[in-house]
Design a protein around this motif. Structure first.
Motif, PDB file in Angstrom:
ATOM      1  N   ILE A  76      36.475 -65.231  12.981  1.00  0.00           N
ATOM      2  CA  ILE A  76      36.501 -65.249  14.451  1.00  0.00           C
ATOM      3  C   ILE A  76      37.374 -66.389  14.952  1.00  0.00           C
ATOM      4  O   ILE A  76      38.132 -66.228  15.915  1.00  0.00           O
ATOM      5  CB  ILE A  76      35.069 -65.334  15.009  1.00  0.00           C
ATOM      6  N   ILE A  79      40.901 -65.298  14.719  1.00  0.00           N
ATOM      7  CA  ILE A  79      41.249 -64.394  15.817  1.00  0.00           C
ATOM      8  C   ILE A  79      41.520 -65.198  17.088  1.00  0.00           C
ATOM      9  O   ILE A  79      42.471 -64.918  17.822  1.00  0.00           O
ATOM     10  CB  ILE A  79      40.127 -63.356  16.037  1.00  0.00           C
ATOM     11  N   ILE A  80      40.706 -66.203  17.340  1.00  0.00           N
ATOM     12  CA  ILE A  80      40.920 -67.060  18.512  1.00  0.00           C
ATOM     13  C   ILE A  80      42.262 -67.778  18.397  1.00  0.00           C
ATOM     14  O   ILE A  80      43.032 -67.843  19.365  1.00  0.00           O
ATOM     15  CB  ILE A  80      39.756 -68.066  18.675  1.00  0.00           C
ATOM     16  N   SER A  83      45.077 -65.381  18.985  1.00  0.00           N
ATOM     17  CA  SER A  83      45.115 -65.038  20.412  1.00  0.00           C
ATOM     18  C   SER A  83      45.788 -66.138  21.209  1.00  0.00           C
ATOM     19  O   SER A  83      46.613 -65.862  22.095  1.00  0.00           O
ATOM     20  CB  SER A  83      43.702 -64.815  20.950  1.00  0.00           C
ATOM     21  N   GLU A  95      36.099 -64.180  22.570  1.00  0.00           N
ATOM     22  CA  GLU A  95      35.619 -64.352  21.201  1.00  0.00           C
ATOM     23  C   GLU A  95      34.644 -65.528  21.044  1.00  0.00           C
ATOM     24  O   GLU A  95      33.937 -65.593  20.040  1.00  0.00           O
ATOM     25  CB  GLU A  95      36.799 -64.548  20.248  1.00  0.00           C
ATOM     26  N   PHE A  98      31.041 -64.702  20.260  1.00  0.00           N
ATOM     27  CA  PHE A  98      30.939 -64.150  18.913  1.00  0.00           C
ATOM     28  C   PHE A  98      31.067 -65.241  17.859  1.00  0.00           C
ATOM     29  O   PHE A  98      30.536 -65.105  16.755  1.00  0.00           O
ATOM     30  CB  PHE A  98      31.987 -63.059  18.695  1.00  0.00           C
TER      31      PHE A  98
END
Length: 114
Positions: A76, A79-80, A83, A95, A98
Motif C-alpha cells: 500500500i 501504491i501511495i 501515486s 490509500e 487502507f
C-alpha cells in the motif's frame, strides 16, 4: 477488543483476496489508464494479484500474521509512492485508510490465540 480484531482481520483478508482476484479480470479502460499512469504494466499487476491473494490467506495463520500485514502495508505504501510520483494526490490520500488497517492489525495482534 477481540471482536474488533477479528472483524478487521476478516475485512483485511477479504480486501486482499478480492483485489488479488480483480487482477485476473479484464481491466476496465479507466483501471488500465490508472495503472499506466502509475507506471505499472499488466504483467506486474498479475504478480501483485497473486501476492495479494497469498497475503490474504496468510493472515489466518499465527506464524505468518505479522509478515502478511507488514507486506500488505509495504504494498500500500508503494501504491501511495507511485501515486505521488504520478501527481495523483487524490489516489494517495484514498490509500491512507487502507495503510492503517494492517498497522492496526499488527498492534492488536493475532486474535485467535488462546
Amino acid at each position: 477488543m477481540k471482536i474488533i480484531s477479528i472483524t478487521l482481520l476478516l475485512i483485511s483478508a477479504f480486501l486482499s483476496i478480492k483485489h488479488g482476484w480483480d487482477a485476473f479480470q479484464p481491466a476496465q479502460p479507466a483501471q488500465a489508464k490508472m495503472m499506466a499512469d502509475l507506471g505499472i504494466n499488466a504483467s506486474v499487476v498479475l504478480y501483485l494479484g497473486i501476492l495479494s491473494i497469498i497475503l490474504g490467506i496468510l493472515l489466518f495463520f499465527p506464524q505468518t500474521f505479522f509478515i502478511s500485514n507488514l507486506l500488505n502495508a509495504i504494498i500500500i505504501l508503494l501504491i501511495i509512492a507511485f501515486s505521488l510520483r504520478a501527481g495523483n494526490i487524490k489516489m494517495a490520500l484514498i490509500e491512507i485508510p487502507f495503510l492503517t488497517l494492517p498497522l492496526v492489525l499488527i498492534w492488536l495482534k493475532y486474535p485467535f490465540k488462546f
